[in-house]
Design an enzyme around this catalytic site. Structure first.
Site, PDB file in Angstrom:
ATOM      1  N   ASN A  35     -12.614  -7.036  -1.744  1.00  0.00           N
ATOM      2  CA  ASN A  35     -11.342  -7.173  -2.445  1.00  0.00           C
ATOM      3  C   ASN A  35     -10.498  -8.339  -1.922  1.00  0.00           C
ATOM      4  O   ASN A  35      -9.314  -8.442  -2.234  1.00  0.00           O
ATOM      5  CB  ASN A  35     -10.541  -5.869  -2.342  1.00  0.00           C
ATOM      6  CG  ASN A  35     -11.359  -4.663  -2.754  1.00  0.00           C
ATOM      7  OD1 ASN A  35     -11.751  -3.859  -1.919  1.00  0.00           O
ATOM      8  ND2 ASN A  35     -11.673  -4.579  -4.037  1.00  0.00           N
ATOM      9  N   ILE A  93      -5.671 -11.187  -2.029  1.00  0.00           N
ATOM     10  CA  ILE A  93      -5.993  -9.761  -1.899  1.00  0.00           C
ATOM     11  C   ILE A  93      -5.871  -9.079  -3.260  1.00  0.00           C
ATOM     12  O   ILE A  93      -4.881  -9.273  -3.967  1.00  0.00           O
ATOM     13  CB  ILE A  93      -5.022  -9.087  -0.906  1.00  0.00           C
ATOM     14  CG1 ILE A  93      -5.018  -9.836   0.424  1.00  0.00           C
ATOM     15  CG2 ILE A  93      -5.388  -7.626  -0.713  1.00  0.00           C
ATOM     16  CD1 ILE A  93      -3.822  -9.538   1.274  1.00  0.00           C
ATOM     17  N   CYS A  94      -6.892  -8.293  -3.601  1.00  0.00           N
ATOM     18  CA  CYS A  94      -6.824  -7.519  -4.834  1.00  0.00           C
ATOM     19  C   CYS A  94      -6.331  -6.117  -4.477  1.00  0.00           C
ATOM     20  O   CYS A  94      -7.097  -5.291  -4.008  1.00  0.00           O
ATOM     21  CB  CYS A  94      -8.195  -7.439  -5.495  1.00  0.00           C
ATOM     22  SG  CYS A  94      -8.173  -6.511  -7.027  1.00  0.00           S
ATOM     23  N   LEU A  95      -5.048  -5.920  -4.661  1.00  0.00           N
ATOM     24  CA  LEU A  95      -4.443  -4.634  -4.308  1.00  0.00           C
ATOM     25  C   LEU A  95      -3.388  -4.326  -5.362  1.00  0.00           C
ATOM     26  O   LEU A  95      -2.482  -5.147  -5.600  1.00  0.00           O
ATOM     27  CB  LEU A  95      -3.818  -4.748  -2.905  1.00  0.00           C
ATOM     28  CG  LEU A  95      -3.236  -3.481  -2.292  1.00  0.00           C
ATOM     29  CD1 LEU A  95      -4.295  -2.398  -2.135  1.00  0.00           C
ATOM     30  CD2 LEU A  95      -2.609  -3.791  -0.938  1.00  0.00           C
TER      31      LEU A  95
END
Lengths: 497, 148
Positions: free
Chosen positions: B78, B85-87
């Site tokens: 991620n 950041i993939c959040l």
């Protein structure tokens, strides 16, 4: 999405539009005001007139200047700190099990929230205390002149409102008949969004009953990126909305007294509750539906948002269409330039091999090697346009030869076949007019360019992929258009790679 | 533009009560810009590593999420090559009730619990799904190599 709420917002929207022409005059309301204090600097998108209307109707907390630090008593005033009508006598037996069966859901929309609030006290309020309090409520009642007499006990209370007690409650502080400024701001509560402290008549979320100040509440909105109904910042439930308990209400008064008492007596049970962010004496624990008329929702204070959003979407679609059109034109122009350059400046042998391949459909590899060897001779215009065009031109050549073959072997008149023939014709014209450079040749080249352009668009649409795969894709596209030539397909692919 | 009280208070609280394994220090010349360090969580492939990040609070904060990026190279499905950041809470699931602290805690949890089904680094996610052992070995290797 908004269903019932949207209806309401539309009403407000038209209402506020009518009002907008009027000049705004701020007014004090419960020690607060109708103007923000500039916590947020972004250009406001909420409808401030609607917000003010809600504040005036006591459905939203007024704007207060948030206090930076906590203090039990932020505004001590020695002059007015001894109004005995509000400090709870320590002798007063106040039962913690006091049940306030208040039902805000009975309230109507008219803004007189107290009028229907019923408070049944199992706890024993000192009778004199009650008297003074009722006198205060009655004084409010009288002053407003709009109160119905169903504030319980008020009518049955035997003690008449003496002018003196009336005077007293008014003399203490003109901005609220029940609380002096000191009392009003005692034990402030922190807004968990802006971290500032506010008097206890802060708004609470309808879903999870958490505090939020008005200035923060009105900032929460739908966005064009996320047009869904807003969510509660705390519990993330959809259709965000808040409730407000006016300090004019009896229920608030009850809460206030319990709070003050528990604070002053350091009641461990209440201290614990307070430390957990609860308000002692506060009854509501359940979520209130977002369709409840006492809720102020995001959609209420952003009236007409859906219309704006639809407009935005239409505009986006229009821009997108324009972008594609411009892109096509640009590609057409670029391709035209590049192809014209290439066409007129390619070495003659390439032209020859080209026409050669037309008459000998199975000599693709020959024409390919030829064209790749010619690459270095091509002028820089073509190179700047990129290898894609080279590949495309190559593909065109392959396709034409396939079409040629198709044409020769199979005279079935499918629609595709018709297209191919048309291309054939234009191709022939081009070849025929090779030396003449006249207008007709330009026109026919344009026909061809349109074909090429389609592929370039294909390329560009899938340009996120690796170059290699896109080339393969276009090869597939190009070859599948010539339906009856599947057998040659593999040959083409291998030869171009 | 004066710094909003919220940012000042958050910073003060971060300093006063630091979260174990997380530090965030504002730049002196730009109090909206933080140097962040997150320790790799125990029993994760990032254990023992110290990951540097940068965090920026945009003008609209807290109505808009902070911008956070890994500066230390990290092998995680991620987190991409650029450290992005993939959040969800850094994007559409942002809520103004979140804080710098909660964001950094969420990132720490993301290190413990990678989510290859919602990848940002496709190649890493693919490896994570098809050959998890190898992926974890690579993550450990990168931690040793870059996050010491």
């Amino acid at each position: 999405m908004g269903n019932s709420n949207t209806k309401r917002s539309d009403d407000y929207s038209s209402h506020s539009r009518r009002k907008k022409s009027k000049e705004f005059i701020d007014q004090r309301i419960n020690y607060g005001s109708l103007v923000t204090h500039g916590i947020y600097t972004a250009q406001p998108e909420y409808d401030i007139d609607v917000v003010r209307e809600f504040i005036l109707k006591k459905k939203l907390s007024p704007f207060y200047k948030g206090m930076e630090d906590y203090s039990d008593n932020p505004f001590p005033s020695s002059a007015t700190s001894t109004p005995d009508n509000l400090t709870i006598p320590s002798t007063q037996p106040y039962e913690p099990t006091l049940s306030i069966a208040s039902s805000t859901e009975n309230n109507d929309d008219t803004g007189s929230q107290c009028s229907k609030t019923r408070v049944s006290r199992k706890g024993s309020l000192d009778s004199s205390r009650r008297r003074s309090r009722h006198s205060s409520f009655s004084s409010m009642k009288n002053r407003r002149g709009s109160y119905k007499s169903d504030v319980d006990d008020a009518s049955t209370s035997s003690s008449p409102i003496t002018p003196d007690s009336h005077q007293n409650s008014l003399k203490v502080e003109p901005e609220h008949p029940l609380y002096s400024k000191e009392e009003f701001f005692k034990y402030p509560i922190e807004c968990p969004i802006c971290f500032l402290y506010y008097p206890r008549n802060i708004n609470y979320t309808r879903c999870c009953d958490q505090p939020i100040c008005t200035e923060c509440f009105i900032q929460i909105k739908r966005t064009f990126q996320n047009p869904e109904p807003t969510c509660c910042p705390y519990c993330v439930q959809s259709n965000f909305g808040v409730t407000y308990l006016s300090p004019d209400s009896e229920e608030y008064y009850e809460q206030y007294n319990i709070l003050v008492k528990s604070k002053e007596e350091h009641d461990p049970e209440y201290e614990k509750l307070l430390s957990q962010g609860s308000t002692p004496g506060k009854k509501r624990k359940n979520s209130i539906s977002y369709t409840d008329p006492h809720i102020v929702s995001t959609d209420d204070i952003y009236p007409g948002w859906m219309l704006k959003y639809e407009q935005h979407q239409r505009e986006q679609q229009r821009l997108e269409a324009m972008r594609v059109r411009n892109f096509n034109v640009q590609v057409n122009n670029n391709a035209a330039l590049a192809l014209l350059d290439a066409f007129f400046q390619l070495p003659i042998e390439n032209q020859n091999s080209h026409s050669h391949s037309r008459s000998h459909p199975h000599s693709h590899s020959h024409s390919n090697t030829n064209s790749s060897s010619n690459r270095q001779h091509r002028n820089h215009t073509l190179q700047t346009f990129g290898n894609d065009l080279e590949e495309l031109m190559l593909l065109e050549a392959i396709r034409r030869s396939l079409a040629d073959e198709n044409n020769n072997n199979n005279n079935n008149q499918s629609e595709e076949q018709g297209n191919l023939n048309a291309i054939e014709e234009s191709n022939e014209v081009v070849v025929l007019n090779d030396d003449e450079h006249d207008n007709t040749s330009n026109i026919s080249i344009r026909n061809e360019l349109e074909e090429a352009t389609e592929h370039i668009i294909n390329l560009n649409l899938s340009s996120s992929n690796e170059d290699h795969t896109t080339v393969e894709n276009t090869i597939d596209n190009a070859t599948t258009t010539t339906s009856a030539t599947n057998n040659n397909n593999n040959n083409n692919n291998t030869s171009t790679q | 533009m004066a710094l909003p009280k919220r940012i000042i208070k958050e910073t003060e609280r971060l300093m006063a009560e630091p979260t174990p394994g997380i530090s965030a220090v504002p730049h002196e010349d730009n109090l909206r810009y933080f140097d962040v360090e997150i320790s790799g969580p125990d029993s994760s492939p990032y254990e023992g590593g110290k990951f540097k990040l940068e965090l920026f609070l945009p003008e609209e904060y807290p109505m808009s999420p902070p911008k956070v990026r890994f500066l230390t190279k990290i092998y995680h499905p991620n987190i991409d090559k650029l450290g992005r950041i993939c959040l969800d809470i850094l994007k559409d699931k942002w809520s103004p009730a979140h804080q710098i602290r909660t964001v950094l805690l969420s990132i720490q949890v993301l290190l413990s619990d990678p989510n290859p089904d919602d990848p940002l680094a496709n190649d890493v996610a693919q490896e994570w799904k098809t050959n998890k052992e190898q992926a974890i070995a690579t993550a450990k290797e990168w931690t040793q190599k870059y996050a010491k």
